[in-house]
Design a protein around this motif. Structure first.
Motif, PDB file in Angstrom:
ATOM      1  N   LEU B 147       0.807  -1.173   0.081  1.00  9.59           N
ATOM      2  CA  LEU B 147      -0.051   0.022   0.031  1.00  9.59           C
ATOM      3  C   LEU B 147       0.940   1.145  -0.090  1.00  9.59           C
ATOM      4  O   LEU B 147       1.664   1.312   0.912  1.00  9.59           O
ATOM      5  CB  LEU B 147      -0.801   0.083   1.203  1.00  9.59           C
ATOM      6  CG  LEU B 147      -1.620   1.368   1.307  1.00  9.59           C
ATOM      7  CD1 LEU B 147      -2.835   1.256   0.434  1.00  9.59           C
ATOM      8  CD2 LEU B 147      -2.418   1.223   2.920  1.00  9.59           C
ATOM      9  N   VAL B 148       0.693   2.149  -0.879  1.00  9.63           N
ATOM     10  CA  VAL B 148       1.559   3.255  -1.002  1.00  9.63           C
ATOM     11  C   VAL B 148       0.704   4.427  -0.996  1.00  9.63           C
ATOM     12  O   VAL B 148      -0.465   4.721  -1.790  1.00  9.63           O
ATOM     13  CB  VAL B 148       2.289   3.187  -2.421  1.00  9.63           C
ATOM     14  CG1 VAL B 148       3.006   4.489  -2.549  1.00  9.63           C
ATOM     15  CG2 VAL B 148       3.264   2.269  -2.646  1.00  9.63           C
ATOM     16  N   THR B 149       0.885   5.379  -0.024  1.00 13.08           N
ATOM     17  CA  THR B 149       0.043   6.653   0.207  1.00 13.08           C
ATOM     18  C   THR B 149       0.796   7.872  -0.136  1.00 13.08           C
ATOM     19  O   THR B 149       2.107   7.824   0.009  1.00 13.08           O
ATOM     20  CB  THR B 149      -0.545   6.797   1.700  1.00 13.08           C
ATOM     21  OG1 THR B 149       0.560   6.742   2.442  1.00 13.08           O
ATOM     22  CG2 THR B 149      -1.449   5.760   1.896  1.00 13.08           C
ATOM     23  N   ASN B 150       0.234   8.770  -0.783  1.00 11.97           N
ATOM     24  CA  ASN B 150       0.693   9.903  -1.232  1.00 11.97           C
ATOM     25  C   ASN B 150      -0.309  11.064  -1.139  1.00 11.97           C
ATOM     26  O   ASN B 150      -1.363  11.067  -1.518  1.00 11.97           O
ATOM     27  CB  ASN B 150       1.146   9.757  -2.626  1.00 11.97           C
ATOM     28  CG  ASN B 150       1.951  11.178  -3.117  1.00 11.97           C
ATOM     29  OD1 ASN B 150       2.905  11.524  -2.590  1.00 11.97           O
ATOM     30  ND2 ASN B 150       1.571  11.637  -4.299  1.00 11.97           N
ATOM     31  N   SER B 151       0.227  12.283  -0.555  1.00 13.78           N
ATOM     32  CA  SER B 151      -0.536  13.264  -0.493  1.00 13.78           C
ATOM     33  C   SER B 151      -0.249  14.415  -1.475  1.00 13.78           C
ATOM     34  O   SER B 151       0.858  14.518  -1.791  1.00 13.78           O
ATOM     35  CB  SER B 151      -0.799  13.894   0.935  1.00 13.78           C
ATOM     36  OG  SER B 151       0.435  14.507   1.168  1.00 13.78           O
ATOM     37  N   ARG B 152      -1.345  15.003  -1.752  1.00 14.73           N
ATOM     38  CA  ARG B 152      -0.916  16.028  -2.967  1.00 14.73           C
ATOM     39  C   ARG B 152      -1.926  17.123  -2.823  1.00 14.73           C
ATOM     40  O   ARG B 152      -3.066  17.187  -2.539  1.00 14.73           O
ATOM     41  CB  ARG B 152      -0.966  15.672  -4.250  1.00 14.73           C
ATOM     42  CG  ARG B 152      -2.308  15.114  -4.780  1.00 14.73           C
ATOM     43  CD  ARG B 152      -2.275  14.316  -6.242  1.00 14.73           C
ATOM     44  NE  ARG B 152      -3.382  13.318  -6.412  1.00 14.73           N
ATOM     45  CZ  ARG B 152      -4.523  13.926  -6.828  1.00 14.73           C
ATOM     46  NH1 ARG B 152      -4.689  14.895  -7.331  1.00 14.73           N
ATOM     47  NH2 ARG B 152      -5.539  13.064  -7.021  1.00 14.73           N
ATOM     48  N   GLU B 153      -1.440  18.359  -3.473  1.00 15.45           N
ATOM     49  CA  GLU B 153      -2.413  19.531  -3.420  1.00 15.45           C
ATOM     50  C   GLU B 153      -2.661  19.838  -4.663  1.00 15.45           C
ATOM     51  O   GLU B 153      -1.742  19.964  -5.585  1.00 15.45           O
ATOM     52  CB  GLU B 153      -1.784  20.858  -2.552  1.00 15.45           C
ATOM     53  CG  GLU B 153      -1.690  20.366  -1.096  1.00 15.45           C
ATOM     54  CD  GLU B 153      -1.184  21.724  -0.137  1.00 15.45           C
ATOM     55  OE1 GLU B 153      -1.540  21.851   0.844  1.00 15.45           O
ATOM     56  OE2 GLU B 153      -0.677  22.658  -0.821  1.00 15.45           O
ATOM     57  N   GLN B 154      -3.724  20.568  -4.938  1.00 13.46           N
ATOM     58  CA  GLN B 154      -4.382  21.098  -6.384  1.00 13.46           C
ATOM     59  C   GLN B 154      -4.928  22.112  -6.304  1.00 13.46           C
ATOM     60  O   GLN B 154      -5.738  22.308  -5.401  1.00 13.46           O
ATOM     61  CB  GLN B 154      -5.309  19.912  -6.589  1.00 13.46           C
ATOM     62  CG  GLN B 154      -5.697  19.884  -8.185  1.00 13.46           C
ATOM     63  CD  GLN B 154      -6.398  18.720  -8.406  1.00 13.46           C
ATOM     64  OE1 GLN B 154      -7.371  18.150  -7.656  1.00 13.46           O
ATOM     65  NE2 GLN B 154      -6.898  18.793  -9.921  1.00 13.46           N
ATOM     66  N   LEU B 155      -4.402  23.049  -6.801  1.00 17.83           N
ATOM     67  CA  LEU B 155      -5.321  24.411  -6.954  1.00 17.83           C
ATOM     68  C   LEU B 155      -6.479  24.369  -8.060  1.00 17.83           C
ATOM     69  O   LEU B 155      -6.082  24.027  -9.432  1.00 17.83           O
ATOM     70  CB  LEU B 155      -4.147  25.629  -7.144  1.00 17.83           C
ATOM     71  CG  LEU B 155      -3.634  25.737  -6.313  1.00 17.83           C
ATOM     72  CD1 LEU B 155      -2.521  26.943  -6.498  1.00 17.83           C
ATOM     73  CD2 LEU B 155      -4.064  26.302  -5.005  1.00 17.83           C
ATOM     74  N   ILE B 156      -7.819  24.736  -7.715  1.00 15.23           N
ATOM     75  CA  ILE B 156      -8.616  24.282  -8.551  1.00 15.23           C
ATOM     76  C   ILE B 156      -9.601  25.682  -8.979  1.00 15.23           C
ATOM     77  O   ILE B 156      -9.987  26.298  -7.789  1.00 15.23           O
ATOM     78  CB  ILE B 156      -9.801  23.468  -8.251  1.00 15.23           C
ATOM     79  CG1 ILE B 156      -8.890  21.966  -7.985  1.00 15.23           C
ATOM     80  CG2 ILE B 156     -10.793  23.148  -9.023  1.00 15.23           C
ATOM     81  CD1 ILE B 156      -9.925  21.208  -7.037  1.00 15.23           C
ATOM     82  N   PRO B 157      -9.415  26.364 -10.008  1.00 18.19           N
ATOM     83  CA  PRO B 157     -10.195  27.519 -10.253  1.00 18.19           C
ATOM     84  C   PRO B 157     -11.663  27.193 -10.547  1.00 18.19           C
ATOM     85  O   PRO B 157     -12.022  26.370 -11.413  1.00 18.19           O
ATOM     86  CB  PRO B 157      -9.546  28.303 -11.444  1.00 18.19           C
ATOM     87  CG  PRO B 157      -8.953  27.208 -12.271  1.00 18.19           C
ATOM     88  CD  PRO B 157      -8.506  26.179 -11.102  1.00 18.19           C
ATOM     89  N   VAL B 158     -12.779  27.697  -9.810  1.00 22.17           N
ATOM     90  CA  VAL B 158     -14.077  27.357 -10.070  1.00 22.17           C
ATOM     91  C   VAL B 158     -14.860  28.552 -10.587  1.00 22.17           C
ATOM     92  O   VAL B 158     -14.653  29.647  -9.764  1.00 22.17           O
ATOM     93  CB  VAL B 158     -14.811  26.935  -8.858  1.00 22.17           C
ATOM     94  CG1 VAL B 158     -16.164  26.415  -8.962  1.00 22.17           C
ATOM     95  CG2 VAL B 158     -13.884  25.698  -8.197  1.00 22.17           C
ATOM     96  N   ALA B 159     -15.285  28.671 -11.732  1.00 21.14           N
ATOM     97  CA  ALA B 159     -15.844  29.848 -12.424  1.00 21.14           C
ATOM     98  C   ALA B 159     -17.279  30.199 -11.517  1.00 21.14           C
ATOM     99  O   ALA B 159     -17.819  29.201 -10.983  1.00 21.14           O
ATOM    100  CB  ALA B 159     -16.448  29.367 -13.778  1.00 21.14           C
ATOM    101  N   LEU B 160     -17.395  31.497 -11.425  1.00 18.18           N
ATOM    102  CA  LEU B 160     -18.475  31.855 -10.405  1.00 18.18           C
ATOM    103  C   LEU B 160     -19.669  32.486 -11.344  1.00 18.18           C
ATOM    104  O   LEU B 160     -19.303  32.990 -12.321  1.00 18.18           O
ATOM    105  CB  LEU B 160     -18.229  33.026  -9.550  1.00 18.18           C
ATOM    106  CG  LEU B 160     -17.160  32.504  -8.408  1.00 18.18           C
ATOM    107  CD1 LEU B 160     -16.734  33.547  -7.375  1.00 18.18           C
ATOM    108  CD2 LEU B 160     -17.666  31.444  -7.678  1.00 18.18           C
ATOM    109  N   GLU B 161     -20.795  32.163 -11.008  1.00 24.39           N
ATOM    110  CA  GLU B 161     -21.922  32.702 -11.752  1.00 24.39           C
ATOM    111  C   GLU B 161     -22.029  34.324 -11.568  1.00 24.39           C
ATOM    112  O   GLU B 161     -21.870  34.744 -10.435  1.00 24.39           O
ATOM    113  CB  GLU B 161     -23.410  31.891 -11.330  1.00 24.39           C
ATOM    114  CG  GLU B 161     -23.392  30.482 -11.587  1.00 24.39           C
ATOM    115  CD  GLU B 161     -23.510  29.971 -13.078  1.00 24.39           C
ATOM    116  OE1 GLU B 161     -23.963  31.098 -13.844  1.00 24.39           O
ATOM    117  OE2 GLU B 161     -23.078  29.105 -13.432  1.00 24.39           O
TER     118      GLU B 161
END
Lengths: 184, 163
Positions: B147-161
């Motif tokens: 079992l290999v665990t890995n953490s990662r971060e992701q920047l997500i732009p979310v379009a606003l109405e």
């Protein structure tokens, strides 16, 4: 008219260190904002309420001194609480062995404010948090109530970042399982 | 536990407010301010101070930069030496090979960083998501698992109405 000769005129007072304390309003304001959440972590790290209070006070003094009298970052205070709690636990264990006594767990005080509207479920959740394995409980506490990032928790606990995030996830899973067991 | 359950539980946890310290403890903590002692020297900079600053700025920094460059060169030479012998060593060291069997991605945190307006004049909310990836690998003997665990971060732009 001759100028008065100052007492101890050979001392350059500008070079003598002066001991100062933090400003009262800064200190008090910081306490109001942070004492509650730091106390939760101190309680989680120690065996009874009195030990938690002692450790919290000592850690605050040390962290403020290390920050040069300025408000220290929360991560520094948390790390200091952790180290002092470990030192205290070791000394208590040594004394218990020496005196052949049992160190009692007197930590029956609630960690969180009671909620009259939703008291029962809150109490179950608090009990479940207290029953978490120590490593998971620490990460959940630091993330939720101390407001530390995963990276800061990794720095404080000395565990790799992957381990910290996994402990958090496992902690939530364990909480869910414990709550389901109580609900049945 | 799916992400929705995880969100609900995190929200429930955040609703638990840490109990306020008792009045006696707060009084004790307020009084502890006087235990904090920080030594402060207030004086004007002397000729010695100015000289040491000049030395730090004009000699220590170039010397430090040179040391870093030399260190980097030594490390790259060492890496090159290791690379030349690496494949042979790796071939000897392989005992099992593992192939991925199952990969689970868990969202453990989603934090709003703020809102920005893009070049298209559209507002976006920037969310930083932290994931834990758990990959299960099966060994070539069919029995061993890893079992290999890995953490990662992701920047997500979310379009606003925009209304």
């Amino acid at each position: 008219m001759p100028r008065p000769v100052p007492l101890f005129g050979w001392i350059d007072w500008n070079k003598v260190p002066v001991l100062v304390h933090p400003q009262a309003e800064v200190w008090d304001g910081w306490l109001e904002a942070n004492a509650s959440r730091l106390l939760v972590y101190a309680r989680q790290q120690t065996r009874c309420a009195a030990d938690a209070e002692d450790v919290l006070q000592e850690a605050l003094v040390e962290a403020w001194e290390r920050s040069g009298g300025q408000a220290p970052p929360i991560a520094l205070v948390v790390a200091t609480i952790r180290r002092r709690a470990i030192d205290l636990a070791r000394s208590l264990d040594r004394r218990a062995r020496r005196e052949d006594t049992v160190v009692a767990d007197l930590g029956a005080e609630p960690w969180f404010e009671p909620d009259l509207a939703d008291g029962e479920s809150r109490r179950m959740l608090e009990d479940a948090v207290k029953r978490l394995p120590a490593a998971q409980q620490e990460v959940v506490t630091l993330k939720t109530w101390s407001g530390l990032t995963f990276q800061e928790i990794a720095d404080v606990t000395g565990a790799p970042l992957n381990t910290v995030t996994s402990r958090y996830r496992y902690g939530l899973e364990t909480l869910k399982r414990l709550l389901n067991e109580v609900m049945k | 536990m799916n992400d929705h359950d995880s969100d609900l539980l995190q929200r429930e946890l955040e609703r638990l407010q840490p109990s306020a310290p008792k009045a006696a403890l707060m009084q004790r903590l307020r009084a502890a301010r006087l235990q904090v002692r920080v030594a402060v020297v207030q004086r004007e900079s002397t000729l010695g101070d100015r000289l040491s600053r000049w030395f730090a700025e004009w000699w220590c920094l170039p010397a430090g930069a040179t040391a870093v460059a030399v260190g980097g060169l030594i490390l790259s030479l060492r890496e090159a030496a290791l690379t030349s012998t690496g494949p042979a060593l790796a071939a000897q060291a392989v005992r099992h090979t593992y192939t991925p069997e199952k990969v689970d991605n868990y969202l453990v945190e989603a934090r709003d960083l703020g809102v920005f307006v893009g070049s298209d004049n559209q507002p976006y909310k920037l969310v930083r998501a932290t994931w834990v990836d758990e990959a299960n690998y099966r060994g070539d003997d069919g029995a061993t698992r890893m079992l290999v665990t890995n953490s990662r971060e992701q920047l997500i732009p979310v379009a606003l109405e925009v209304y």
